[in-house]
Design an enzyme around this catalytic site. Structure first.
Site, PDB file in Angstrom:
ATOM      1  N   GLU B  58       0.508  -1.711  -0.169  1.00 38.23           N
ATOM      2  CA  GLU B  58      -0.101  -0.284   0.365  1.00 38.23           C
ATOM      3  C   GLU B  58       0.996   1.357  -0.213  1.00 38.23           C
ATOM      4  O   GLU B  58       0.697   2.483  -0.849  1.00 38.23           O
ATOM      5  CB  GLU B  58      -0.794   0.033   1.043  1.00 38.23           C
ATOM      6  CG  GLU B  58      -1.971  -0.947   0.876  1.00 38.23           C
ATOM      7  CD  GLU B  58      -1.870  -2.274   1.946  1.00 38.23           C
ATOM      8  OE1 GLU B  58      -0.216  -2.642   2.171  1.00 38.23           O
ATOM      9  OE2 GLU B  58      -2.535  -3.334   1.762  1.00 38.23           O
ATOM     10  N   HIS B 127     -10.558  -4.342  10.286  1.00 35.11           N
ATOM     11  CA  HIS B 127     -11.283  -3.648   8.740  1.00 35.11           C
ATOM     12  C   HIS B 127     -12.500  -3.274   9.602  1.00 35.11           C
ATOM     13  O   HIS B 127     -13.317  -3.520   8.609  1.00 35.11           O
ATOM     14  CB  HIS B 127     -11.293  -5.994   8.538  1.00 35.11           C
ATOM     15  CG  HIS B 127     -10.379  -6.563   8.177  1.00 35.11           C
ATOM     16  ND1 HIS B 127      -8.706  -6.826   9.033  1.00 35.11           N
ATOM     17  CD2 HIS B 127      -9.648  -6.734   6.911  1.00 35.11           C
ATOM     18  CE1 HIS B 127      -8.433  -7.379   8.519  1.00 35.11           C
ATOM     19  NE2 HIS B 127      -8.368  -6.882   7.133  1.00 35.11           N
TER      20      HIS B 127
END
Lengths: 327, 324
Positions: B58, B127
């Protein structure tokens, strides 16, 4: 590790490179003086002693080739064709600076010359360069991208990620590590394990480890590495050993309690100077140095005559689309 | 109009924008496998040059979007779960949000980052974040938070066509919800809220994942003869202040429902604006229904307890005026 190539630059090319190296040196000396005189709103990070690397590499690049730079980026900017006066104006915080006075010393950019920008985040330019190289590949062009970073940035994880992606996708990116021995204020050997260039090895990227203070060596290696990339071979990695003659930033002595380098090291480092090494090979070196000195002085003086940007300039530059006509 | 699921509406926007403009490219982790289904079929249609599966990197992907966008591409980065934005945050905060300014306007960055946000499915704290407050604070990013399939399609089209970086945050777990989506090529403009319910008694400001429960609450209120006006913001940057303030002028009361943690949430920012610019309209304190300043727990009951609910919204509305 690749063997050193044996092609050599012509006399003209050598003279041109000498002029540029001297221009960078003279510019940074002027910036330091301006900084001490209170004419730069912020600090400057000088690249004295490292000029041969960007000059040798840039002599193989066109305006369509692009670079990303770092906080020590004045030389990268000038060697890639950036305008001297526009850079001075930027660093003096003026409206006609190359970035309108919004970036400053650490952030000189000129997209029209392929200078995608310098970066205040150590290692910040590497992933941007990877994105530019991805775009070049999608364009189907044979233009290349160079990312300049230091030994300090080599300890950012993003380097590994970008080595992986560029090798995997065969992107046209030249990694140039200017290893000047210092990660800001820490000797790099105290914070780094192993040879930096070897980090590219497991990805199958060709590596050159060179003396970055010898312009001919940089020029030769740059040519070979760039040929490899242009011919579609994917990324290449050059680790150029050099020595940072100045501190991490211009007036660090004001905040440091004690020196972090010995007098002996300073003496040796200053003697191993790429301009001193090259001077005997250049006809009329003295005249070139004088011409450059005058040119730099004129540019700096002209820049100081500029006007600062409008106080509300920043807001107008954000959101080119979203707030069209809003302000 | 055609009925389709939220995720299909996103998929439709991606298909249509990629067909419309060759410069639109999509990268991201598992965009080929597409676990959410929103990028499904794109690689077969547009090929691996325009739809590129990436490594799990990322920090690099966010930086790459800046480089590719500065080089003439309209790049869409799918980041899967919005918590992964934090892993890529350096290039978001230090590059994407700043370079248009720092280069003196030399570059614009047509970047769209897609990520799913919010809790409610026991995906646990790493998450299920709602990260728009940190993005709102950067000052250089648009933020779209659709709550219906039609808005998802129209806002995503606007994001891709915009020359400014935009975060398109889809409410997690809502991919299966159905709604009507226009057949035609319709974009939803940024900075224009929708008013799914008009009323005069109290203003309910909602966004993204909260809209569904706010509408449920509104029905309960209506059955008790309380007529709320529901404002679905659709984008948080730019923010439709005008619609909020003119509604408060009418109702004199406002409850803001937001799935972000309370401190510096979108709700607290909106509260500040209402106090600054609409104080004279207020007949009661502003109420915020948000998530307490704590990470999302895994156990369903503990998680449910933290997320704004119909009960909490209803209660907040009822505390504003005893005359209801």
């Amino acid at each position: 590790m690749k063997k050193l190539p044996n092609n050599i630059p012509t006399k003209d090319e050598l003279q041109k490179m000498f002029r540029m190296m001297v221009t960078i040196r003279e510019t940074e000396n002027t910036l330091l003086a301006s900084n001490k005189a209170g004419n730069t709103p912020g600090q400057v990070h000088l690249s004295n002693g490292q000029e041969a690397i960007c000059v040798g590499i840039s002599s193989h690049l066109t305006d369509e080739d692009q670079i990303t730079s770092n906080h020590r980026g004045h030389g990268h900017f000038l060697a890639k064709g950036g305008n001297l006066k526009a850079m001075f104006s930027e660093i003096y915080g003026m409206a006609d600076g190359v970035c309108g006075g919004m970036g400053g010393s650490m952030h000189v950019a000129d997209l029209s010359k392929g200078i995608v920008g310098a970066n205040g985040i150590v290692g910040g330019g590497i992933s941007i360069a990877t994105g530019v190289a991805f775009a070049k590949k999608l364009d189907g062009s044979n233009h290349i991208v160079v990312t300049y970073f230091g030994d300090g940035a080599s300890n950012q994880g993003v380097l590994m990620e970008c080595l992986n992606i560029t090798a995997l996708w065969k992107l046209p990116l030249l990694f140039v590590c200017e290893n000047n021995g210092y990660s800001e204020f820490s000797p790099t050997k105290t914070v780094t394990k192993g040879d930096i260039s070897m980090r590219a090895k497991p990805f199958g990227i060709p590596i050159w480890q060179i003396n970055g203070n010898e312009i001919i060596e940089v020029w030769q290696t740059g040519q070979e590495a760039i040929e490899h990339i242009r011919s579609g071979g994917g990324p290449a990695f050059i680790e150029a050993k050099t020595w940072r003659q100045s501190g991490h930033f211009s007036r660090e002595n004001l905040v440091l309690q004690k020196p972090y380098r010995t007098e002996e090291e300073e003496k040796e480092g200053l003697a191993d100077d790429p301009i001193i090494h090259l001077t005997p090979k250049i006809d009329g070196a003295e005249l070139i140095m004088k011409e450059v000195k005058d040119e730099v002085e004129r540019a700096s003086k002209a820049a100081l005559m500029g006007t600062p940007p409008a106080s509300n300039a920043a807001k107008k530059l954000m959101f080119s689309d979203t707030y069209k006509g809003y302000y | 109009m055609v009925q389709m699921r939220f995720i299909q509406a996103i998929n439709k926007a991606l298909f249509e924008e990629m067909a419309r403009d060759d410069k639109v490219i999509l990268i991201g982790e598992d965009v080929e496998a597409s676990i959410f289904g929103d990028t499904r079929g794109l690689i077969e249609r547009f090929g691996p040059n325009r739809v590129r599966n990436t490594p799990i990197s990322e920090a690099t992907l966010t930086g790459m979007t800046v480089g590719a966008a500065a080089s003439g591409y309209r790049i869409v980065l799918h980041m899967m779960f919005s918590n992964f934005i934090y892993t890529g945050f350096d290039a978001i905060a230090n590059q994407m949000a700043k370079l248009p300014l720092m280069t003196g306007g030399q570059i614009s960055l047509p970047i769209t980052v897609i990520a799913s946000y919010g809790g409610g499915r026991s995906t646990a704290a790493q998450h299920s974040d709602t990260p728009y407050p940190v993005l709102m604070n950067l000052g250089g990013l648009n933020i779209a938070v659709p709550s219906t399939p039609a808005d998802a399609c129209g806002l995503l089209k606007s994001a891709i066509r915009s020359n400014d970086p935009t975060f398109f945050l889809e409410p997690g777990g809502r991919g299966g919800e159905m709604g009507e989506v226009p057949d035609e090529d319709i974009t939803v403009p940024f900075g224009v809220a929708s008013l799914p319910i008009k009323g005069k008694d109290v203003t309910l400001v909602t966004m993204g994942s909260c809209t569904k429960i706010v509408l449920e609450t509104a029905q309960q209120l209506i059955s008790k003869d309380v007529n709320p006006e529901v404002i679905d913001l659709r984008t948080l940057v730019p923010l439709d202040k005008k619609t909020i303030l003119s509604s408060v002028k009418k109702t004199g009361k406002i409850v803001i429902i937001d799935e972000a943690r309370d401190t510096c949430s979108a709700a607290s920012h909106i509260s500040a604006i209402v106090v600054d610019e609409g104080f004279q309209y207020l007949k009661a304190p502003i109420r915020r229904v948000t998530v307490p300043d704590t990470p999302m727990p895994y156990a369903p009951n503990s998680e449910k307890y933290l997320i704004p609910s119909v009960e909490r919204i209803y209660k907040a509305v009822m505390t504003l005026n005893k005359s209801y």
